[in-house]
Design a protein around this motif. Structure first.
Motif, PDB file in Angstrom:
ATOM      1  N   GLU A 293       0.841  -1.188   0.000  1.00  0.00           N
ATOM      2  CA  GLU A 293       0.000   0.000   0.000  1.00  0.00           C
ATOM      3  C   GLU A 293       0.885   1.250   0.000  1.00  0.00           C
ATOM      4  O   GLU A 293       1.987   1.254   0.542  1.00  0.00           O
ATOM      5  CB  GLU A 293      -0.908   0.011   1.232  1.00  0.00           C
ATOM      6  N   GLU A 294       0.356   2.319  -0.606  1.00  0.00           N
ATOM      7  CA  GLU A 294       1.127   3.563  -0.681  1.00  0.00           C
ATOM      8  C   GLU A 294       1.498   4.079   0.699  1.00  0.00           C
ATOM      9  O   GLU A 294       2.575   4.637   0.895  1.00  0.00           O
ATOM     10  CB  GLU A 294       0.340   4.638  -1.444  1.00  0.00           C
ATOM     11  N   ASP A 295       0.593   3.900   1.700  1.00  0.00           N
ATOM     12  CA  ASP A 295       0.894   4.426   3.029  1.00  0.00           C
ATOM     13  C   ASP A 295       2.046   3.681   3.702  1.00  0.00           C
ATOM     14  O   ASP A 295       2.587   4.127   4.715  1.00  0.00           O
ATOM     15  CB  ASP A 295      -0.345   4.403   3.914  1.00  0.00           C
ATOM     16  N   GLN A 296       2.456   2.509   3.133  1.00  0.00           N
ATOM     17  CA  GLN A 296       3.625   1.803   3.629  1.00  0.00           C
ATOM     18  C   GLN A 296       4.896   2.276   2.944  1.00  0.00           C
ATOM     19  O   GLN A 296       5.997   2.168   3.506  1.00  0.00           O
ATOM     20  CB  GLN A 296       3.461   0.295   3.432  1.00  0.00           C
ATOM     21  N   LEU A 297       4.760   2.784   1.719  1.00  0.00           N
ATOM     22  CA  LEU A 297       5.927   3.241   0.974  1.00  0.00           C
ATOM     23  C   LEU A 297       6.196   4.732   1.153  1.00  0.00           C
ATOM     24  O   LEU A 297       7.356   5.163   1.109  1.00  0.00           O
ATOM     25  CB  LEU A 297       5.746   2.941  -0.521  1.00  0.00           C
ATOM     26  N   ARG A 298       5.136   5.514   1.369  1.00  0.00           N
ATOM     27  CA  ARG A 298       5.318   6.962   1.497  1.00  0.00           C
ATOM     28  C   ARG A 298       6.296   7.349   2.610  1.00  0.00           C
ATOM     29  O   ARG A 298       7.117   8.242   2.435  1.00  0.00           O
ATOM     30  CB  ARG A 298       3.962   7.635   1.729  1.00  0.00           C
ATOM     31  N   PRO A 299       6.252   6.708   3.790  1.00  0.00           N
ATOM     32  CA  PRO A 299       7.208   7.096   4.845  1.00  0.00           C
ATOM     33  C   PRO A 299       8.668   6.849   4.476  1.00  0.00           C
ATOM     34  O   PRO A 299       9.559   7.381   5.146  1.00  0.00           O
ATOM     35  CB  PRO A 299       6.784   6.214   6.032  1.00  0.00           C
ATOM     36  N   LEU A 300       8.910   6.059   3.434  1.00  0.00           N
ATOM     37  CA  LEU A 300      10.285   5.769   3.034  1.00  0.00           C
ATOM     38  C   LEU A 300      10.870   6.870   2.153  1.00  0.00           C
ATOM     39  O   LEU A 300      12.067   6.862   1.871  1.00  0.00           O
ATOM     40  CB  LEU A 300      10.342   4.431   2.298  1.00  0.00           C
ATOM     41  N   GLN A 301      10.006   7.813   1.702  1.00  0.00           N
ATOM     42  CA  GLN A 301      10.475   8.885   0.827  1.00  0.00           C
ATOM     43  C   GLN A 301      11.310   9.888   1.614  1.00  0.00           C
ATOM     44  O   GLN A 301      10.916  10.319   2.699  1.00  0.00           O
ATOM     45  CB  GLN A 301       9.291   9.617   0.199  1.00  0.00           C
ATOM     46  N   ARG A 302      12.434  10.267   1.060  1.00  0.00           N
ATOM     47  CA  ARG A 302      13.270  11.290   1.676  1.00  0.00           C
ATOM     48  C   ARG A 302      13.081  12.649   1.019  1.00  0.00           C
ATOM     49  O   ARG A 302      13.735  13.620   1.405  1.00  0.00           O
ATOM     50  CB  ARG A 302      14.738  10.884   1.607  1.00  0.00           C
ATOM     51  N   LEU A 303      12.216  12.710   0.016  1.00  0.00           N
ATOM     52  CA  LEU A 303      11.920  13.970  -0.667  1.00  0.00           C
ATOM     53  C   LEU A 303      10.413  14.192  -0.661  1.00  0.00           C
ATOM     54  O   LEU A 303       9.637  13.256  -0.909  1.00  0.00           O
ATOM     55  CB  LEU A 303      12.437  13.940  -2.103  1.00  0.00           C
ATOM     56  N   GLN A 304      10.018  15.422  -0.369  1.00  0.00           N
ATOM     57  CA  GLN A 304       8.616  15.801  -0.386  1.00  0.00           C
ATOM     58  C   GLN A 304       8.460  17.045  -1.246  1.00  0.00           C
ATOM     59  O   GLN A 304       9.436  17.757  -1.541  1.00  0.00           O
ATOM     60  CB  GLN A 304       8.103  16.073   1.039  1.00  0.00           C
ATOM     61  N   ALA A 305       7.218  17.313  -1.667  1.00  0.00           N
ATOM     62  CA  ALA A 305       6.944  18.517  -2.444  1.00  0.00           C
ATOM     63  C   ALA A 305       7.388  19.749  -1.657  1.00  0.00           C
ATOM     64  O   ALA A 305       7.122  19.878  -0.462  1.00  0.00           O
ATOM     65  CB  ALA A 305       5.454  18.591  -2.773  1.00  0.00           C
ATOM     66  N   GLY A 306       8.106  20.643  -2.342  1.00  0.00           N
ATOM     67  CA  GLY A 306       8.620  21.846  -1.714  1.00  0.00           C
ATOM     68  C   GLY A 306      10.070  21.733  -1.281  1.00  0.00           C
ATOM     69  O   GLY A 306      10.711  22.755  -0.996  1.00  0.00           O
ATOM     70  N   ASP A 307      10.600  20.513  -1.200  1.00  0.00           N
ATOM     71  CA  ASP A 307      12.001  20.333  -0.819  1.00  0.00           C
ATOM     72  C   ASP A 307      12.922  20.731  -1.966  1.00  0.00           C
ATOM     73  O   ASP A 307      12.550  20.652  -3.151  1.00  0.00           O
ATOM     74  CB  ASP A 307      12.291  18.883  -0.447  1.00  0.00           C
ATOM     75  N   THR A 308      14.139  21.133  -1.612  1.00  0.00           N
ATOM     76  CA  THR A 308      15.171  21.311  -2.628  1.00  0.00           C
ATOM     77  C   THR A 308      15.553  19.938  -3.171  1.00  0.00           C
ATOM     78  O   THR A 308      15.748  18.995  -2.411  1.00  0.00           O
ATOM     79  CB  THR A 308      16.402  22.000  -2.025  1.00  0.00           C
ATOM     80  N   PHE A 309      15.670  19.836  -4.484  1.00  0.00           N
ATOM     81  CA  PHE A 309      15.984  18.545  -5.085  1.00  0.00           C
ATOM     82  C   PHE A 309      17.353  18.055  -4.625  1.00  0.00           C
ATOM     83  O   PHE A 309      18.300  18.830  -4.482  1.00  0.00           O
ATOM     84  CB  PHE A 309      15.968  18.645  -6.611  1.00  0.00           C
ATOM     85  N   SER A 310      17.467  16.733  -4.407  1.00  0.00           N
ATOM     86  CA  SER A 310      18.735  16.106  -4.026  1.00  0.00           C
ATOM     87  C   SER A 310      18.829  14.757  -4.724  1.00  0.00           C
ATOM     88  O   SER A 310      17.958  13.900  -4.525  1.00  0.00           O
ATOM     89  CB  SER A 310      18.826  15.931  -2.511  1.00  0.00           C
ATOM     90  N   ARG A 311      19.879  14.584  -5.515  1.00  0.00           N
ATOM     91  CA  ARG A 311      20.027  13.320  -6.216  1.00  0.00           C
ATOM     92  C   ARG A 311      20.289  12.187  -5.235  1.00  0.00           C
ATOM     93  O   ARG A 311      19.760  11.077  -5.388  1.00  0.00           O
ATOM     94  CB  ARG A 311      21.180  13.391  -7.223  1.00  0.00           C
ATOM     95  N   SER A 312      21.103  12.436  -4.199  1.00  0.00           N
ATOM     96  CA  SER A 312      21.402  11.366  -3.241  1.00  0.00           C
ATOM     97  C   SER A 312      20.144  10.965  -2.477  1.00  0.00           C
ATOM     98  O   SER A 312      19.940   9.778  -2.171  1.00  0.00           O
ATOM     99  CB  SER A 312      22.500  11.803  -2.275  1.00  0.00           C
ATOM    100  N   ALA A 313      19.270  11.927  -2.144  1.00  0.00           N
ATOM    101  CA  ALA A 313      18.026  11.594  -1.453  1.00  0.00           C
ATOM    102  C   ALA A 313      17.112  10.778  -2.360  1.00  0.00           C
ATOM    103  O   ALA A 313      16.425   9.853  -1.900  1.00  0.00           O
ATOM    104  CB  ALA A 313      17.324  12.865  -0.994  1.00  0.00           C
ATOM    105  N   MET A 314      17.108  11.091  -3.641  1.00  0.00           N
ATOM    106  CA  MET A 314      16.290  10.320  -4.583  1.00  0.00           C
ATOM    107  C   MET A 314      16.834   8.900  -4.711  1.00  0.00           C
ATOM    108  O   MET A 314      16.072   7.917  -4.680  1.00  0.00           O
ATOM    109  CB  MET A 314      16.289  11.000  -5.958  1.00  0.00           C
ATOM    110  N   THR A 315      18.137   8.773  -4.815  1.00  0.00           N
ATOM    111  CA  THR A 315      18.754   7.447  -4.920  1.00  0.00           C
ATOM    112  C   THR A 315      18.541   6.644  -3.645  1.00  0.00           C
ATOM    113  O   THR A 315      18.253   5.453  -3.684  1.00  0.00           O
ATOM    114  CB  THR A 315      20.254   7.589  -5.215  1.00  0.00           C
TER     115      THR A 315
END
Length: 786
Positions: A293-315
């Motif tokens: 379920e998305e609610d199980q994967l969403r907490p694993l995101q290190r980037l949220q809308a409004g954040d400065t983009f980071s390639r390492s956080a995306m990786t």
């Protein structure tokens, strides 16, 4: 028809590779017309070392053959290509073909002078691999190539003004002596690293990201100020990552210039960059077959809308999600972050595409490399079971359990698909065994114990069963001890352990410089342990010890009796105690010894139960915690607390022979071993029933040590002391804990696991020693385990 006056001469003067390609042919009229020759005879002239058989083996010509001059020329080329000859001439007279050869000289002696940074033996070894070796054929072209290679080698060390000169001296019997005169020069250092085009970050901030550094004087023992093309490439990639992790998606390195000063001593590096604009995250989406379920994967995101983009956080988000799917059995899941760039609004939309693949099940768990250890010993450490869905966390935890056994120097694990199946995998563990047993006799020394004689028979993996059996005997200036122990970590299939040990020891505390009595003790115990989690276990030990107290050779018995406040009138000087000990242990360290990450905790309660001659208890806590800062850099915190007291109204204090002591290599370094805390009337340390110790250490690597698993160095700050809540008659003490009496020290330490035993030393400076404290700036031990 050919007449005897017709002499076809094919000559080839081979003056080295510089003359270029092919043979230069000088032919008579017969050869010029390409008339066939019937070979009447083949003759070889000029040979000294090379056998005629070797020459004829290379010639595709035989007596009686009809050949054209061009075929004879080709045969000469083939003969020259062997590399054995400096010059070759071919003559033909009435069918008799003569090959006149001049052999290349033999290298009689190779002399190397002027080298200091690279040994002559190492240079000769490299030259040998390149084809220049005493006793072998000498080729000048090879020498020229080697000179270039040596020049490049010194350039790689930053010695751009290095020079290689060679001389070739001819000797009798077609031999030569080669002399290489090397001027190594000095190392050129980086004088300036300049980044051009940067506006968001200053030059100093960016250059700190580099492995290469400008020469600032403190790089005397480092090569960071020496230019290397490979390291510069790595630094440029770090620079690129720095910008991409801060939202500069259009960052680009436009050019790089490296120049050297005319005297070849200083290197200047200029990097031209285009920063571009900073981008923020507009939206983060999940796509593909999510499985969870998305609610199980969403907490694993290190980037949220409004954040400065980071390639390492995306990786990192992609990797975390992939591991999470691996726990569910999707071992080969792929999660890729895909940015969609909006240059107009300086925003980026990130979509994480989830491709779980098939859910995998473990067919087999295989072990390789365990030639001495039984498969069962490894298999019982497995948390990943055969037939179950593959769980990456359980597989890695199984690997960690194997590493903690201490039987293997290296453990690797690989998950491989089963051929012909789309949902089965095999988990393959490859181990490299290391010695886990020893028979030894040793002589060690420590400032605390003096000379230590020891003998031991120990096998941590007895007959490959995983059981530990050991017997050891030690004798030092203050202690003689004998001990036999046995431990079966899997007494039952559920991981319940059972062990026992018996011991005998004599301790003369006065020889240690502590108090004026000695003890003789013997006893034994049986211990059972029960696992309560992957890294925690409870244990219970039942045993007894018999302790006798006597005056040492420097004090009479009456002095001992008075010193301990007529202790014997109430309790005697011989004690038979029955002990019950419970322990909780949690071990999350990455290594069994010289750890650099993880944590360790142990809480224990020891009770001398009723029917003992003296009833008491001791409760202790020991803890270690490592925070890994970078590769081979860690921060370590250590704590040790102990408290003991009598049980019931009849036993109002901890017996003095069970006291805690503080100070020394394993305690508060910089103070003499066991000399801190309360003292008796003679001025000797008497110990106490309350121990408080702690330390903070910065573990750092030695740059010149390759095997960093066997040596550990650290900067440390130690603190602690021992106190008493129950003072004996003539001992001087302050009752209870007093933070003002804590002693502190700071210094540097080294522990080295050598072939002759562990070596440990510390250099420490006490920070708040008081009158009467006994301090030691340098402390060391050889041949004792810490």
């Amino acid at each position: 028809m050919k007449s005897s006056s017709t002499l076809a001469c094919i000559t080839k003067s081979l003056t080295g590779l510089a003359l270029g390609l092919g043979l230069l042919l000088t032919t008579g009229p017969a050869f010029a017309q390409e008339q066939e020759i019937v070979i009447e005879d083949l003759r070889i002239q000029g040979l000294q070392r090379v056998s005629p058989g070797s020459v004829f083996a290379e010639l595709p010509l035989q007596t009686g053959d009809q050949v054209l001059p061009s075929e004879v020329s080709s045969a000469g080329k083939r003969l020259y290509a062997t590399g054995l000859f400096d010059d070759l001439k071919i003559f033909e007279d009435r069918g008799v073909i003569t090959f006149e050869l001049k052999e290349r000289p033999t290298l009689n002696e190779l002399v190397i002078e002027g080298n200091q940074k690279v040994s002559s033996d190492d240079l000769k070894s490299g030259l040998r691999q390149a084809g220049l070796q005493e006793g072998q054929i000498f080729q000048r072209s090879t020498l020229d190539q080697i000179k270039l290679e040596l020049q490049r080698m010194y350039h790689a060390q930053g010695r751009y003004n290095a020079r290689i000169e060679s001389t070739v001296e001819e000797l009798p019997r077609n031999q030569v002596r080669v002399r290489l005169d090397i001027t190594e020069g000095s190392v050129a250092t980086i004088r300036r690293i300049n980044i051009v085009g940067n506006e968001a970050f200053d030059n100093e901030t960016l250059v700190r990201r580099f492995e290469l550094q400008e020469d600032r004087g403190w790089t005397l023992f480092s090569s960071a100020d020496q230019y290397s093309r490979e390291r510069l490439s790595g630094d440029l990639e770090r620079l690129r990552s720095w910008y991409l992790d801060r939202g500069y998606l259009r960052f680009n390195i436009e050019s790089t210039q490296v120049s050297i000063s005319p005297d070849k001593q200083d290197v200047f590096i200029t990097v031209n960059v285009h920063e571009g604009e900073q981008y923020t995250v507009s939206e983060v989406e999940l796509a593909g077959d999510l499985i969870l379920e998305e609610d199980q994967l969403r907490p694993l995101q290190r980037l949220q809308a409004g954040d400065t983009f980071s390639r390492s956080a995306m990786t990192s988000t992609s990797e975390t999600m992939r591991r999470r799917l691996g726990i569910e059995g999707y071992t080969f899941a792929e999660v890729s972050g895909r940015p969609e760039i909006d240059d107009e609004n300086l925003e980026v939309k990130i979509t994480f595409l989830v491709e779980p693949g098939s859910r995998m099940y473990v067919r087999k768990v295989n072990f390789r490399g365990n030639t001495g250890t039984q498969d069962e010993v490894l298999r019982r450490e497995m948390l990943q079971m055969e037939g179950a869905s593959a769980n990456t966390d359980l597989i890695q935890a199984s690997k960690a359990r194997l590493e903690r056994l201490g039987y293997f120097s290296q453990v690797e694990v690989e998950t491989s698909p089963v051929s012909g199946s789309d949902d089965l995998v095999d988990v393959n563990f490859t181990v490299e065994e290391q010695p886990s047993g020893s028979i030894s006799a040793s002589v060690g020394y420590s400032q605390a114990s003096g000379i230590v004689f020891g003998a031991a028979i120990s096998q941590r993996n007895f007959l490959g069963t995983g059981s530990t059996v050991s017997f050891n005997a030690n004798k030092s200036d203050f202690r003689t001890s004998y001990n036999f122990s046995y431990l079966n970590p899997y007494y039952t299939i559920d991981g319940v352990s059972r062990g026992f040990n018996v011991f005998y020891r004599e301790t003369d505390f006065d020889a240690l410089g502590v108090t004026n009595f000695a003890t003789d003790a013997y006893g034994g115990n049986v211990t059972y342990g029960y696992p309560i989690s992957h890294d925690s276990r409870l244990s219970l030990s039942v045993g007894f010890d018999k302790t006798g107290i006597r005056a040492n050779q420097n004090a009479d018995q009456s002095y001992v009796i008075n010193e301990i406040d007529n202790f014997n009138e109430l309790y005697g000087l011989d004690f038979l105690n029955y002990k019950l000990t419970g322990r909780w242990t949690q071990n999350k360290l990455n290594r069994g010894i010289l750890a650099t990450a993880g944590s360790y905790q142990r809480v224990s309660l020891e009770v001398a139960i009723p029917e003992s001659d003296y009833e008491f208890y001791k409760v202790e806590y020991r803890g270690q915690r490592y925070f890994q800062l970078a590769d081979d850099w860690s921060l370590k915190f250590r704590t040790e607390i102990g408290y003991g007291d009598g049980l019931g109204s009849d036993f109002d204090r901890l017996p003095f022979y069970e006291h805690y002591y503080a100070g020394g290599l394993n305690s508060v370094r910089g103070y003499r071993t066991s000399r801190l805390g309360p003292r008796n009337s003679a001025g000797n340390a008497f110990g106490g029933n309350l121990l408080t110790e702690g330390s903070v250490e910065l573990i750092f690597p030695l740059w010149f040590v390759e095997d960093r698993r066997s040596i550990q160095t650290s900067f440390f700050v130690d603190g602690g002391n021992v106190f008493t809540t129950r003072c004996y008659g003539q001992s001087t003490c302050e009752r209870g804990f007093d933070e003002n009496e804590l002693r502190f020290s700071a210094g540097v330490s080294l522990t080295w696991l050598t072939a002759i035993g562990p070596l440990a030393f510390s250099i420490a400076e006490p920070l708040n020693d008081q009158d009467g404290d006994e301090t030691e700036f340098f402390q060391f031990s050889i041949g004792q385990v810490f």
